[in-house]
Design a protein around this motif. Structure first.
Motif, PDB file in Angstrom:
ATOM      1  N   UNK A 207       0.829  -1.203   0.000  1.00 35.04           N
ATOM      2  CA  UNK A 207       0.000   0.000   0.000  1.00 35.04           C
ATOM      3  C   UNK A 207       0.864   1.254   0.000  1.00 35.04           C
ATOM      4  N   UNK A 208       1.945   1.260   0.741  1.00 34.22           N
ATOM      5  CA  UNK A 208       2.832   2.414   0.753  1.00 34.22           C
ATOM      6  C   UNK A 208       3.501   2.623  -0.596  1.00 34.22           C
ATOM      7  N   UNK A 209       3.888   1.532  -1.258  1.00 30.13           N
ATOM      8  CA  UNK A 209       4.494   1.672  -2.580  1.00 30.13           C
ATOM      9  C   UNK A 209       3.475   2.147  -3.613  1.00 30.13           C
ATOM     10  N   UNK A 210       2.232   1.711  -3.500  1.00 30.37           N
ATOM     11  CA  UNK A 210       1.201   2.117  -4.451  1.00 30.37           C
ATOM     12  C   UNK A 210       0.836   3.580  -4.282  1.00 30.37           C
ATOM     13  N   UNK A 211       0.725   4.041  -3.046  1.00 33.34           N
ATOM     14  CA  UNK A 211       0.337   5.420  -2.769  1.00 33.34           C
ATOM     15  C   UNK A 211       1.515   6.360  -2.560  1.00 33.34           C
ATOM     16  N   UNK A 212       2.752   5.846  -2.693  1.00 28.11           N
ATOM     17  CA  UNK A 212       3.968   6.659  -2.506  1.00 28.11           C
ATOM     18  C   UNK A 212       3.970   7.321  -1.135  1.00 28.11           C
ATOM     19  N   UNK A 213       3.754   6.519  -0.111  1.00 25.34           N
ATOM     20  CA  UNK A 213       3.715   7.019   1.252  1.00 25.34           C
ATOM     21  C   UNK A 213       4.996   6.649   1.977  1.00 25.34           C
ATOM     22  N   UNK A 214       5.450   7.537   2.837  1.00 30.85           N
ATOM     23  CA  UNK A 214       6.650   7.288   3.643  1.00 30.85           C
ATOM     24  C   UNK A 214       6.346   7.366   5.121  1.00 30.85           C
ATOM     25  N   UNK A 215       5.084   7.162   5.498  1.00 27.35           N
ATOM     26  CA  UNK A 215       4.669   7.240   6.899  1.00 27.35           C
ATOM     27  C   UNK A 215       4.243   5.858   7.361  1.00 27.35           C
ATOM     28  N   UNK A 216       4.433   5.525   8.625  1.00 26.07           N
ATOM     29  CA  UNK A 216       3.983   4.211   9.114  1.00 26.07           C
ATOM     30  C   UNK A 216       2.471   4.136   9.176  1.00 26.07           C
ATOM     31  N   UNK A 217       1.939   2.983   8.868  1.00 33.47           N
ATOM     32  CA  UNK A 217       0.497   2.767   8.862  1.00 33.47           C
ATOM     33  C   UNK A 217       0.064   2.150  10.181  1.00 33.47           C
ATOM     34  N   UNK A 218      -1.010   2.643  10.729  1.00 34.39           N
ATOM     35  CA  UNK A 218      -1.558   2.107  11.978  1.00 34.39           C
ATOM     36  C   UNK A 218      -2.590   1.043  11.647  1.00 34.39           C
ATOM     37  N   UNK A 219      -2.853   0.119  12.544  1.00 34.30           N
ATOM     38  CA  UNK A 219      -3.855  -0.922  12.266  1.00 34.30           C
ATOM     39  C   UNK A 219      -5.241  -0.306  12.093  1.00 34.30           C
ATOM     40  N   UNK A 220      -6.005  -0.845  11.155  1.00 32.74           N
ATOM     41  CA  UNK A 220      -7.347  -0.340  10.918  1.00 32.74           C
ATOM     42  C   UNK A 220      -8.303  -0.878  11.976  1.00 32.74           C
ATOM     43  N   UNK A 221      -9.339  -0.102  12.221  1.00 39.46           N
ATOM     44  CA  UNK A 221     -10.337  -0.447  13.214  1.00 39.46           C
ATOM     45  C   UNK A 221     -11.703  -0.546  12.547  1.00 39.46           C
ATOM     46  N   UNK A 222     -12.705  -0.964  13.330  1.00 38.08           N
ATOM     47  CA  UNK A 222     -14.055  -1.082  12.798  1.00 38.08           C
ATOM     48  C   UNK A 222     -14.625   0.287  12.434  1.00 38.08           C
ATOM     49  N   UNK A 223     -14.262   1.320  13.146  1.00 34.03           N
ATOM     50  CA  UNK A 223     -14.712   2.667  12.821  1.00 34.03           C
ATOM     51  C   UNK A 223     -14.150   3.124  11.479  1.00 34.03           C
ATOM     52  N   UNK A 224     -12.887   2.765  11.217  1.00 32.84           N
ATOM     53  CA  UNK A 224     -12.299   3.113   9.921  1.00 32.84           C
ATOM     54  C   UNK A 224     -13.004   2.394   8.782  1.00 32.84           C
ATOM     55  N   UNK A 225     -13.354   1.143   8.957  1.00 29.64           N
ATOM     56  CA  UNK A 225     -14.070   0.400   7.900  1.00 29.64           C
ATOM     57  C   UNK A 225     -15.445   1.022   7.650  1.00 29.64           C
ATOM     58  N   UNK A 226     -16.123   1.426   8.702  1.00 26.80           N
ATOM     59  CA  UNK A 226     -17.459   2.002   8.539  1.00 26.80           C
ATOM     60  C   UNK A 226     -17.392   3.337   7.792  1.00 26.80           C
ATOM     61  N   UNK A 227     -16.404   4.174   8.130  1.00 18.38           N
ATOM     62  CA  UNK A 227     -16.265   5.445   7.436  1.00 18.38           C
ATOM     63  C   UNK A 227     -15.847   5.257   5.981  1.00 18.38           C
ATOM     64  N   UNK A 228     -15.005   4.270   5.725  1.00 21.58           N
ATOM     65  CA  UNK A 228     -14.574   4.021   4.350  1.00 21.58           C
ATOM     66  C   UNK A 228     -15.723   3.523   3.485  1.00 21.58           C
ATOM     67  N   UNK A 229     -16.669   2.769   4.069  1.00 24.12           N
ATOM     68  CA  UNK A 229     -17.823   2.284   3.302  1.00 24.12           C
ATOM     69  C   UNK A 229     -18.763   3.413   2.917  1.00 24.12           C
TER      70      UNK A 229
END
Length: 395
Positions: A207-229
């Motif tokens: 995901x970091x290589x696809x989005x060209x990100x250089x920041x650490x990713x935190x684990x996703x939560x159920x709230x994040x899945x609900x907002x993304x939907x």
């Protein structure tokens, strides 16, 4: 220890082993030398080490465990057959004396005077440890039957209260009894956890290589899945769609301008009017040379030199014979072909058929000035320079 002082064994001539026995007795000295100077009082000077942390009562300073002093050791009593010794030492920070003695019953040291103990002891009774039986209790158990019966009942009650805790401890020990099975279980869990962590790291790196990100990713939560939907993203038009839209606009556009008058024609309106006047003058076919006004052509007269010293002064009121007859400026100037050959030169030379506009175009210079003669005389040293400041380019 006495031999550490005398390294060379010198025996004097009057030494008699049967009489003296040793060199210390011969010299009438103790093997401990100065440490035994109060031995007659029952005091021996030893090297004492502080058994725990204390606070001195004289200077109120802290004395740490392990600090060594020269202390006077003296026997003060017995605990059964174990002697009790008392130690007296001087504080190294003040003149106060500290006295301590042994406690064989509790296997500890007790401060008699001069200091206060820093309380860091482990209380066995408060931590529910098994306490040793006191000597008096042992004697009563051996001699008193009723006390022995009561003591046994108290012990059985203590056992019943501690039985659930003991059963829980035994069960916990039985779980850890099979070492091989326990080791296999732990290793299997460790492998599963390590595999899950490795897969998560691979997904994060992708995901970091696809989005060209250089920041650490935190684990996703159920709230994040609900907002993304709830979010919906729409992509922009593709390159083919943009090209197709542009071609349709070009094909539907008219080939001719919407209005006959464009911005270029508006900007060159003055030039068009001048050309139109020239065309009208050509069609009229005037035989005489019609002067072209300087204001219509946008020409500015530039003075080059002063009048010649031999030329007579001229005025604007007296016209010269060479001046052409004036014409109404409203008719417009004639074409350059109708002028004589003398006037067909470059615009920088003076034109004989040129006139400074009509009398109503601009006011003339004052009478008597030399500029009037230069402006109208063909032999003057003035030049005509084109002025395009008012007209714009017709490009």
């Amino acid at each position: 220890m006495g031999e550490r002082k005398g390294v060379n064994k010198y025996y004097p001539p009057d030494f008699n082993p049967a009489k003296h026995g040793s060199l210390n007795r011969y010299h009438n000295s103790h093997p401990l030398r100065e440490r035994a100077r109060k031995l007659s009082q029952g005091i021996l000077i030893i090297r004492f080490e502080m058994p725990y942390n204390i606070w001195c009562d004289g200077c109120k300073n802290h004395i740490g465990m392990g600090v060594r002093y020269n202390a006077e050791k003296k026997k003060v009593g017995n605990y059964y057959t174990t002697p009790i010794y008392r130690f007296r030492m001087k504080c190294h920070l003040c003149v106060n004396y500290i006295e301590m003695q042994t406690d064989p019953a509790n296997c500890d040291y007790v401060i008699v005077s001069g200091a206060q103990r820093k309380e860091e002891r482990w209380d066995m009774e408060s931590n529910e440890q098994v306490l040793p039986t006191e000597h008096e209790t042992k004697q009563k158990l051996e001699t008193d039957a009723m006390f022995r019966l009561e003591h046994g009942e108290a012990d059985r009650g203590t056992l019943q209260r501690a039985l659930p805790t003991l059963s829980h401890l035994q069960e916990a020990q039985n779980v850890w009894k099979d070492d091989f099975a326990l080791n296999s279980l732990l290793r299997r869990r460790f492998r599963e956890k390590k595999k899950a962590v490795q897969e998560k790291e691979e997904r994060d790196q992708a995901l970091q290589a696809k989005a060209s990100l250089a920041i650490p990713l935190v684990p996703e939560t159920e709230e994040d899945r609900r907002l993304a939907a709830l979010l919906k993203f729409h992509t922009l038009d593709s390159y083919e769609d943009k090209q197709r839209l542009k071609r349709s606009e070009i094909s539907s556009r008219s080939w001719f301008p919407a209005t006959p008058g464009s911005s270029a024609s508006n900007s060159s309106s003055k030039t068009s009017s001048v050309l139109r006047r020239l065309a009208q003058g050509r069609r009229a076919g005037a035989p005489a040379c019609t002067p072209i006004t300087v204001g219509n052509l946008g020409i500015v007269r530039r003075r080059r030199s002063q009048d010649a010293p031999g030329s007579p002064p001229r005025t604007a009121d007296a016209p010269t014979p060479q001046d052409p007859p004036q014409e109404n400026p409203q008719k417009g100037p004639a074409s350059p072909k109708d002028c004589p050959r003398g006037a067909a030169g470059s615009p920088k030379t003076s034109m004989p058929c040129e006139q400074e506009g009509g009398s109503g175009d601009r006011p003339g210079p004052p009478a008597g000035s030399s500029q009037n003669a230069d402006a109208l005389h063909p032999g003057c040293s003035s030049s005509l320079v084109a002025d395009y400041s008012d007209s714009e380019s017709s490009e």
